[in-house]
Design a protein around this motif. Structure first.
Motif: not given
Length: 307
Positions: A130-131, A249, A133-134, A105, A278, A101-102
């Motif tokens: 988001g990053l 997602y 979250g990664v 982003l 993310v 999922y990165a």
């Protein structure tokens, strides 16, 4: 196309791609990633060619106005696929999905760097969220030095998947440039063709002779890859991209289910929390883009002379 039909096609493509990854995962113990890329790409070609022929777009699909950009897109896409397949051999399927999922982003960042797209504070903040979250998903795997052999293998897998997400984001930037000169049919066809050819460069590094079960599994993965590409492309025809993009997602739901019931993979709270962050950031970006798109549309209508 009705919105519900576009959503159904999108969710169908997500499910098909997750099943394809699951099939690849079952072969990772014996089949090198480059060989898996070959099967995924080569056996997708007949499906894509048949689809283009049915739509009477085969001639369009064979027209390449910008072959160099097709090659660069193919190179980045093939690297992304190979790195992702390699990572499947080290990590649970849901974790690979979460790290992947990165990619959307990073597209925001790379589009600003290479395409000159304007990125305002809202999108920058959402990307940073988001990053983060990664990094939460990755945090248990960052034990390259201190961990045992198993931990080091998992850390390697995480780095491979993250590198694949970088390459995937770059590939999407090339696609954004390609759509200015190329038809969708050509982009789809030449990616499968380029990735098939590029995967053959891994032959000197050792390919394994698959047994009958592995051969059938890899062929099925390739066919599903072609079907998934068709469903994905069809889902965007006549449907707003911002409407169906969040359904990407849904892959986490499918990955969690397949990971648990097929591979006995139990997700950790850290992985789920990071993945949730993310997904939230990704949906924020999509929501913001949709809102800006509606505002621009209203602005254009307001400027149009009324007769």
């Amino acid at each position: 196309m009705r919105p519900l039909q576009g959503i159904a096609l999108k969710v169908g493509s997500v499910l098909v791609f997750i099943v394809m990854s699951s099939l690849i995962k079952t072969t990772t113990a014996d089949i090198p990633a480059g060989e898996a890329v070959f099967f995924r790409s080569f056996f997708a070609l007949p499906v894509i060619v048949a689809w283009l022929a049915m739509r009477r777009e085969l001639a369009t699909g064979l027209q390449a106005h910008n072959p160099i950009s097709h090659i660069w897109r193919g190179l980045m896409g093939t690297l992304a696929m190979g790195l992702g397949f390699a990572g499947l051999g080290f990590l649970p399927l849901p974790e690979v999905t979460a790290i992947g999922y990165a990619s959307p982003l990073l597209v925001v960042v790379f589009a600003a760097m290479f395409l000159g797209e304007e990125v305002r504070l809202f999108r920058i903040s959402a990307v940073a969220l988001g990053l983060t979250g990664v990094m939460i998903v990755l945090s248990p795997r960052l034990t390259v030095v201190s961990g045992d052999v198993a931990s080091q293998r998992e850390a390697l897998g995480a780095m491979l998947v993250l590198a694949g997400a970088f390459c995937s984001a770059l590939a999407q930037v090339f696609v954004r440039k390609l759509v200015n000169t190329e038809k969708t049919a050509a982009i789809v066809f030449y990616f499968s063709l380029t990735s098939t050819v590029l995967s053959l460069t891994t032959l000197p590094f050792g390919w394994a002779m698959p047994n009958a079960w592995q051969f059938a599994t890899l062929v099925l993965a390739g066919l599903l890859g072609g079907v998934g590409q068709i469903l994905l492309t069809s889902s965007y025809r006549g449907t707003d991209a911002s409407l169906i993009a969040p359904f990407d997602y849904a892959s986490m739901i499918f990955a969690l289910a397949i990971g648990y019931f097929v591979f006995a993979e139990v997700p950790t709270l850290t992985m789920l929390g990071g993945a949730g962050l993310v997904i939230f950031a990704g949906i924020l970006i999509i929501w913001r883009e949709r809102k800006l798109g509606l505002e621009r549309s209203k602005g254009r209508k307001a400027m149009t002379p009324q007769g």
